[in-house]
Design a protein around this motif. Structure first.
Motif, PDB file in Angstrom:
ATOM      1  N   ASP A   1       0.834  -1.212   0.000  1.00 36.90           N
ATOM      2  CA  ASP A   1       0.000   0.000   0.000  1.00 36.90           C
ATOM      3  C   ASP A   1       0.864   1.256   0.000  1.00 36.90           C
ATOM      4  O   ASP A   1       0.501   2.270  -0.607  1.00 36.90           O
ATOM      5  CB  ASP A   1      -0.989   0.002   1.175  1.00 36.90           C
TER       6      ASP A   1
ATOM      7  N   MET B   1       2.010   2.091  -3.419  1.00 36.00           N
ATOM      8  CA  MET B   1       0.914   2.636  -4.223  1.00 36.00           C
ATOM      9  C   MET B   1       0.453   4.002  -3.739  1.00 36.00           C
ATOM     10  O   MET B   1      -0.402   4.634  -4.358  1.00 36.00           O
ATOM     11  CB  MET B   1      -0.284   1.679  -4.189  1.00 36.00           C
TER      12      MET B   1
ATOM     13  N   GLY C   1      -6.817  -0.902  -6.037  1.00 36.51           N
ATOM     14  CA  GLY C   1      -5.490  -0.441  -6.401  1.00 36.51           C
ATOM     15  C   GLY C   1      -5.509   0.238  -7.758  1.00 36.51           C
ATOM     16  O   GLY C   1      -6.561   0.365  -8.382  1.00 36.51           O
TER      17      GLY C   1
END
Length: 288
Positions: A66, A69, A94
Motif C-alpha cells: 500500500d 501505491m 489499487g
C-alpha cells in the motif's frame, strides 16, 4: 415456476462467471531485492492486458504494497483474523483496476488459529478468488512455517533475485527448500537491478545450472529489470514505476516480462499442480 426458473438462470449465470484463477507466489531468498515492487508492477501489467488480478500482501510484519501505491488501507488481513471484518471487507482498490489485500504484523497468528477460523478463511477465500484471473501472493523474504503453506499451495513460483552473489545464493536456497517439499511447482526467475541484459542472463544461467546439477530441476527465465533511476523516483513519489513512466527501461522490461509469461514460450512448461489451490491450502493449514 417462474420464480424457480429465474433463480435457476441466476445460478447458471453465476456459475458461468466463475473463474479458475492461476495462483502465484512471488518469493525471494533475502530482503531488499525489489520483490514487492515487481509483484505490484507485474500485477498492474497483467491488469492492463485485460486480466483481473488480486494481489495479496503476505510480507509478515513488513507489508509495504500500500505504501508503494501511495494508499492507506482501511483494513488488512489482520483485521479478518481478529474477527472484526469479512475477508471481502479487506479487499482494497489499487491502480489500473487491480485489487489488493494489505498485510500486517499479526499475520503470524495464522498458525495458531482454531479449526473454525481456518475453515472460515478457506471458505471465504475460495469464494473471493473466483472473481479473478490471477491471485498473486507477495510473500515475505525467506520462508517460515506459516508462509510455506501458501507457497506449496500455489500453481507457480516466481523467484526474484539480483546479480549479487549473496542474493543468488539465497535465491537458490529458498528454491531448493521448496523443491524438496514439492518438486512439481514450476519455478520462474526474474533478475532485478541488472546493469545489462547480458548480466541478467548470466545470473539466471548460474542459478539454473545449480538447480539442474544438484536437484535435477528445471527453471524458467522470466526476464530482467534494469537498475533504472526511474524506479527510485517512482518509489519516492509512491507511484508504481510502470505508471510513473511507462517508457522507462524498467517499465518496458516489465511489460516484456508479462508478455513472455502470458505466451509461455518456455520449453517443457506444463500445467502442473492440478490439485486445486484451496484444497491444498486447507490441507496444509490443518497439518500441525
Amino acid at each position: 415456476m417462474k420464480d424457480q426458473a429465474e433463480d435457476l438462470r441466476i445460478k447458471l449465470k453465476r456459475l458461468a462467471n466463475k473463474k479458475h484463477p492461476k495462483t502465484l507466489a512471488v518469493v525471494s531468498g533475502k530482503g531488499g531485492v525489489g520483490k514487492s515492487n515487481i509483484s505490484l508492477n507485474f500485477s498492474i501489467s497483467l491488469s492492463q492486458k485485460g486480466f483481473s488480478v488480486l494481489l495479496f500482501d503476505m510480507d509478515v510484519g513488513m507489508g509495504n504494497l500500500d505504501i508503494l501505491m501511495g494508499k492507506t488501507s482501511v483494513y488488512s488481513i489482520v483485521d479478518f483474523f481478529k474477527g472484526t471484518v469479512t475477508l471481502k471487507d479487506t479487499i482494497m482498490n489499487g491502480p489500473e483496476g487491480i485489487k489488493y489485500i494489505a498485510g500486517g504484523s499479526g499475520l503470524s497468528q495464522l498458525v495458531k488459529l482454531e479449526e473454525e477460523m481456518i475453515d472460515k478463511f478457506t471458505i471465504e477465500l475460495s469464494q473471493l478468488i473466483q472473481d479473478y484471473d490471477y491471485v498473486i501472493f507477495d510473500m515475505g523474504a525467506g520462508v517460515t512455517n506459516e508462509s510455506i503453506k501458501f507457497i506449496l499451495s500455489v500453481h507457480e513460483i516466481i523467484a526474484i533475485t539480483t546479480p549479487e552473489p549473496t542474493a543468488i545464493t539465497d535465491a537458490y536456497s529458498i528454491l531448493k527448500h521448496i523443491h524438496l517439499m514439492d518438486s512439481t511447482i514450476p519455478f520462474y526467475v526474474v533478475i532485478n537491478r541488472v546493469q545489462s541484459e547480458k548480466e541478467g542472463i548470466q545470473t539466471f544461467s548460474r542459478i539454473s545450472k545449480v538447480l539442474n546439477s544438484f536437484l535435477g530441476r528445471d527453471s524458467y527465465f522470466l526476464g530482467v529489470v534494469p537498475d533504472d533511476r526511474s524506479i527510485q523516483q517512482a518509489v519516492r513519489r509512491q507511484i508504481p514505476f510502470i505508471l510513473n513512466n511507462n517508457k522507462s527501461p524498467a517499465s518496458k522490461s516489465l511489460s516484456e516480462m508479462t508478455e513472455r509469461y502470458m505466451k509461455k514460450h518456455f520449453s517443457g512448461t506444463t500445467e502442473s499442480n492440478a490439485f486445486p489451490f484451496i484444497s491444498k491450502l486447507k490441507k496444509l493449514l490443518f497439518e500441525r
